[in-house]
Design a protein around this motif. Sequence first.
Motif, PDB file in Angstrom:
ATOM      1  N   ILE A 149      11.032 -21.315   1.980  1.00 44.10           N
ATOM      2  CA  ILE A 149      10.792 -19.506   1.784  1.00 44.10           C
ATOM      3  C   ILE A 149      10.125 -19.336   1.253  1.00 44.10           C
ATOM      4  CG2 ILE A 149      12.546 -17.385   1.501  1.00 44.10           C
ATOM      5  CD1 ILE A 149      14.172 -18.857   3.314  1.00 44.10           C
ATOM      6  N   ALA A 150      10.208 -20.113  -0.786  1.00 49.47           N
ATOM      7  CA  ALA A 150       9.777 -19.623  -1.758  1.00 49.47           C
ATOM      8  C   ALA A 150       7.829 -19.496  -1.759  1.00 49.47           C
ATOM      9  CB  ALA A 150       9.845 -20.975  -2.975  1.00 49.47           C
ATOM     10  N   ALA A 151       7.909 -21.078  -0.869  1.00 51.40           N
ATOM     11  CA  ALA A 151       6.013 -20.106  -0.526  1.00 51.40           C
ATOM     12  C   ALA A 151       5.559 -18.930   0.168  1.00 51.40           C
ATOM     13  CB  ALA A 151       6.102 -21.958   0.480  1.00 51.40           C
ATOM     14  N   ARG A 152       6.451 -18.624   1.067  1.00 50.41           N
ATOM     15  CA  ARG A 152       5.927 -17.667   1.960  1.00 50.41           C
ATOM     16  C   ARG A 152       6.507 -16.188   1.586  1.00 50.41           C
ATOM     17  NH1 ARG A 152       8.493 -17.296   7.835  1.00 50.41           N
ATOM     18  NH2 ARG A 152       8.208 -14.959   7.460  1.00 50.41           N
ATOM     19  N   ILE A 153       7.294 -16.359   0.865  1.00 52.32           N
ATOM     20  CA  ILE A 153       7.806 -15.020   0.178  1.00 52.32           C
ATOM     21  C   ILE A 153       7.533 -13.964  -0.255  1.00 52.32           C
ATOM     22  CG2 ILE A 153       8.507 -15.482  -2.493  1.00 52.32           C
ATOM     23  CD1 ILE A 153      10.732 -13.908  -0.020  1.00 52.32           C
ATOM     24  N   LEU A 154       6.036 -14.348  -0.685  1.00 49.17           N
ATOM     25  CA  LEU A 154       5.159 -12.745  -1.523  1.00 49.17           C
ATOM     26  C   LEU A 154       4.229 -12.350  -0.336  1.00 49.17           C
ATOM     27  CD1 LEU A 154       3.304 -11.575  -3.858  1.00 49.17           C
ATOM     28  CD2 LEU A 154       2.189 -13.184  -3.617  1.00 49.17           C
ATOM     29  N   THR A 155       3.996 -13.406   0.746  1.00 50.18           N
ATOM     30  CA  THR A 155       3.335 -12.598   2.571  1.00 50.18           C
ATOM     31  C   THR A 155       3.900 -12.556   2.924  1.00 50.18           C
ATOM     32  OG1 THR A 155       2.015 -14.561   2.599  1.00 50.18           O
ATOM     33  CG2 THR A 155       2.330 -13.723   4.532  1.00 50.18           C
ATOM     34  N   ASP A 156       5.864 -12.214   2.833  1.00 51.20           N
ATOM     35  CA  ASP A 156       7.021 -11.511   3.752  1.00 51.20           C
ATOM     36  C   ASP A 156       7.101 -10.153   2.528  1.00 51.20           C
ATOM     37  OD1 ASP A 156       8.249 -13.015   5.332  1.00 51.20           O
ATOM     38  OD2 ASP A 156       8.077 -14.243   4.093  1.00 51.20           O
ATOM     39  N   PHE A 157       7.233 -10.328   1.574  1.00 49.62           N
ATOM     40  CA  PHE A 157       7.339  -9.443   0.701  1.00 49.62           C
ATOM     41  C   PHE A 157       5.949  -7.577   0.465  1.00 49.62           C
ATOM     42  CE2 PHE A 157       6.541  -7.431  -4.083  1.00 49.62           C
ATOM     43  CZ  PHE A 157       7.524  -6.440  -3.835  1.00 49.62           C
ATOM     44  N   ARG A 158       5.137  -7.751   0.833  1.00 50.16           N
ATOM     45  CA  ARG A 158       3.918  -7.580   0.916  1.00 50.16           C
ATOM     46  C   ARG A 158       3.934  -6.620   2.008  1.00 50.16           C
ATOM     47  NH1 ARG A 158      -0.504 -11.026  -2.297  1.00 50.16           N
ATOM     48  NH2 ARG A 158       0.012  -9.769  -4.731  1.00 50.16           N
ATOM     49  N   GLN A 159       4.671  -7.184   3.138  1.00 45.99           N
ATOM     50  CA  GLN A 159       4.991  -6.474   4.396  1.00 45.99           C
ATOM     51  C   GLN A 159       6.028  -6.216   4.434  1.00 45.99           C
ATOM     52  OE1 GLN A 159       4.645 -10.139   7.329  1.00 45.99           O
ATOM     53  NE2 GLN A 159       2.412 -10.349   7.150  1.00 45.99           N
ATOM     54  N   LEU A 160       7.239  -5.660   3.341  1.00 44.13           N
ATOM     55  CA  LEU A 160       8.634  -5.065   4.052  1.00 44.13           C
ATOM     56  C   LEU A 160       7.496  -3.007   3.510  1.00 44.13           C
ATOM     57  CD1 LEU A 160      10.400  -6.328   0.686  1.00 44.13           C
ATOM     58  CD2 LEU A 160      10.309  -6.337   4.003  1.00 44.13           C
ATOM     59  N   PRO A 161       7.986  -2.172   4.851  1.00 46.90           N
ATOM     60  CA  PRO A 161       8.376  -0.881   4.538  1.00 46.90           C
ATOM     61  C   PRO A 161       8.044  -0.387   3.063  1.00 46.90           C
ATOM     62  CG  PRO A 161      10.212  -1.345   5.908  1.00 46.90           C
ATOM     63  CD  PRO A 161       9.306  -2.474   5.293  1.00 46.90           C
ATOM     64  N   VAL A 162       7.778  -0.962   2.275  1.00 45.20           N
ATOM     65  CA  VAL A 162       8.278   0.014   1.410  1.00 45.20           C
ATOM     66  C   VAL A 162       7.505   1.298   0.578  1.00 45.20           C
ATOM     67  CG1 VAL A 162       7.789  -0.040  -1.488  1.00 45.20           C
ATOM     68  CG2 VAL A 162       8.470  -1.782  -0.313  1.00 45.20           C
ATOM     69  N   ASN A 163       8.516   2.490   0.557  1.00 42.09           N
ATOM     70  CA  ASN A 163       7.879   3.698   0.082  1.00 42.09           C
ATOM     71  C   ASN A 163       7.339   4.188  -0.777  1.00 42.09           C
ATOM     72  OD1 ASN A 163       7.642   6.392  -0.165  1.00 42.09           O
ATOM     73  ND2 ASN A 163      10.081   7.093   0.676  1.00 42.09           N
ATOM     74  N   PRO A 164       5.917   4.347  -0.486  1.00 42.16           N
ATOM     75  CA  PRO A 164       5.719   4.717  -1.934  1.00 42.16           C
ATOM     76  C   PRO A 164       6.106   6.173  -2.601  1.00 42.16           C
ATOM     77  CG  PRO A 164       3.813   5.528  -0.902  1.00 42.16           C
ATOM     78  CD  PRO A 164       5.455   4.524   0.473  1.00 42.16           C
ATOM     79  N   GLY A 165       7.014   6.490  -2.500  1.00 35.42           N
ATOM     80  CA  GLY A 165       6.939   8.028  -2.962  1.00 35.42           C
ATOM     81  C   GLY A 165       5.826   8.565  -2.865  1.00 35.42           C
ATOM     82  N   ASN A 166       5.894   9.856  -3.454  1.00 32.98           N
ATOM     83  CA  ASN A 166       4.917  10.998  -3.680  1.00 32.98           C
ATOM     84  C   ASN A 166       4.185  10.520  -4.703  1.00 32.98           C
ATOM     85  OD1 ASN A 166       4.910  11.914  -0.505  1.00 32.98           O
ATOM     86  ND2 ASN A 166       6.587  13.331  -1.573  1.00 32.98           N
ATOM     87  N   LEU A 167       2.728  12.194  -4.977  1.00 31.85           N
ATOM     88  CA  LEU A 167       1.949  12.696  -6.185  1.00 31.85           C
ATOM     89  C   LEU A 167       1.886  13.702  -6.585  1.00 31.85           C
ATOM     90  CD1 LEU A 167       0.134  11.645  -8.525  1.00 31.85           C
ATOM     91  CD2 LEU A 167      -1.452  12.151  -7.033  1.00 31.85           C
ATOM     92  N   GLU A 168       2.826  14.211  -7.496  1.00 27.50           N
ATOM     93  CA  GLU A 168       2.946  14.924  -7.221  1.00 27.50           C
ATOM     94  C   GLU A 168       2.426  15.968  -8.602  1.00 27.50           C
ATOM     95  OE1 GLU A 168       5.131  17.052  -5.161  1.00 27.50           O
ATOM     96  OE2 GLU A 168       6.209  15.424  -4.481  1.00 27.50           O
ATOM     97  N   ALA A 169       1.962  17.472  -8.257  1.00 27.76           N
ATOM     98  CA  ALA A 169       1.085  18.258  -9.305  1.00 27.76           C
ATOM     99  C   ALA A 169       1.334  19.199 -10.348  1.00 27.76           C
ATOM    100  CB  ALA A 169      -0.229  18.079  -9.133  1.00 27.76           C
ATOM    101  N   GLN A 170       1.769  19.598 -11.216  1.00 27.79           N
ATOM    102  CA  GLN A 170       1.887  20.841 -11.785  1.00 27.79           C
ATOM    103  C   GLN A 170       0.461  21.699 -12.707  1.00 27.79           C
ATOM    104  OE1 GLN A 170       5.808  19.880 -13.535  1.00 27.79           O
ATOM    105  NE2 GLN A 170       6.805  20.792 -12.007  1.00 27.79           N
TER     106      GLN A 170
END
Length: 316
Positions: A149-170
Amino acid sequence: MQNPKRIAAALLASTFILMSIHCGIAVAKDPKIDIGYVDNGLKLTGTQWIRDPATGSFTPFVEGSTAGSEDPNQYMADVHCRSGGTDTPDRGCLTMECPAKTPGGEEGTPVIWRQAPKSITNPTWTDYPAVSGPTCLYDPEPENVLANIAARILTDFRQLPVNPGNLEAQPFPHTLKGGPTNFYATTGEQGFDVTILGQTVHLTATPANYTYTFGDGTTLGPTPAAGYSIPEAEWLNNETRTSHTYTDTGNYQATLTTSFTGTYSVNNGPPLPINGTLDITTPAKTIQVWKTEKALVADTCQENPNSWGCPGTESR
């Protein structure tokens, strides 16, 4: 008739030989450490584990080894749940069920994660504070599956549907040339439960650094500053750590790249760091930079929509 003295001497010599053989066998045996791995059906080969900082995996502890030098502890998946330990039945070990993950697969084994200083021989094991109560272990050789699992965990981590959020401006969507525009990120820590190699793995993604690209050829970061929202009354005179000033009018495509760090935990085991990051860029946001001009007008835009300075009219 045999001489009694010779018989006595022979018996004494035989006794000495037998004692010598017996003592030799006792010295030759390696001492055994029984910490609950006997008669549990797992056939585990390692009793003491350490975390390898290079891979993040658990490996059997070898005296004198430098592996895991950054972590003073060693770890153990204690199987006293099945071996009749005296300190675990009241915590649900004996009643805990670990059903097979796949049809026809093997059932898991209830274990409790423990820790001890790896500098001590035959240490006293204590509960690992990050994990409360028993959990299920599914692989007959957990040190192997953890390494896989440790050998492949970075690949699995980078495939997660992580929400990057938004860039807001004022202000937005229009801002002023020569004035500060406040940018900030909206995202946070996120957790995911996945199955990897038949094991239940919990991953956590945490925003660590931000890179602001303002669209006019300038950037800010990487920086740990996520920025923040400010009241409208402060837009024109409050310059924050993540503000940017445009020097020319026009439409600019601004983006935000967030760098997430991660940890993972196998079967509710100790959380381990992921060696690498997940970088996600938000969709571009159009920033319209205007300039200010002063003029005397007779009508408001409500009275005369074609009056100078009203939206949609050409400047004069």
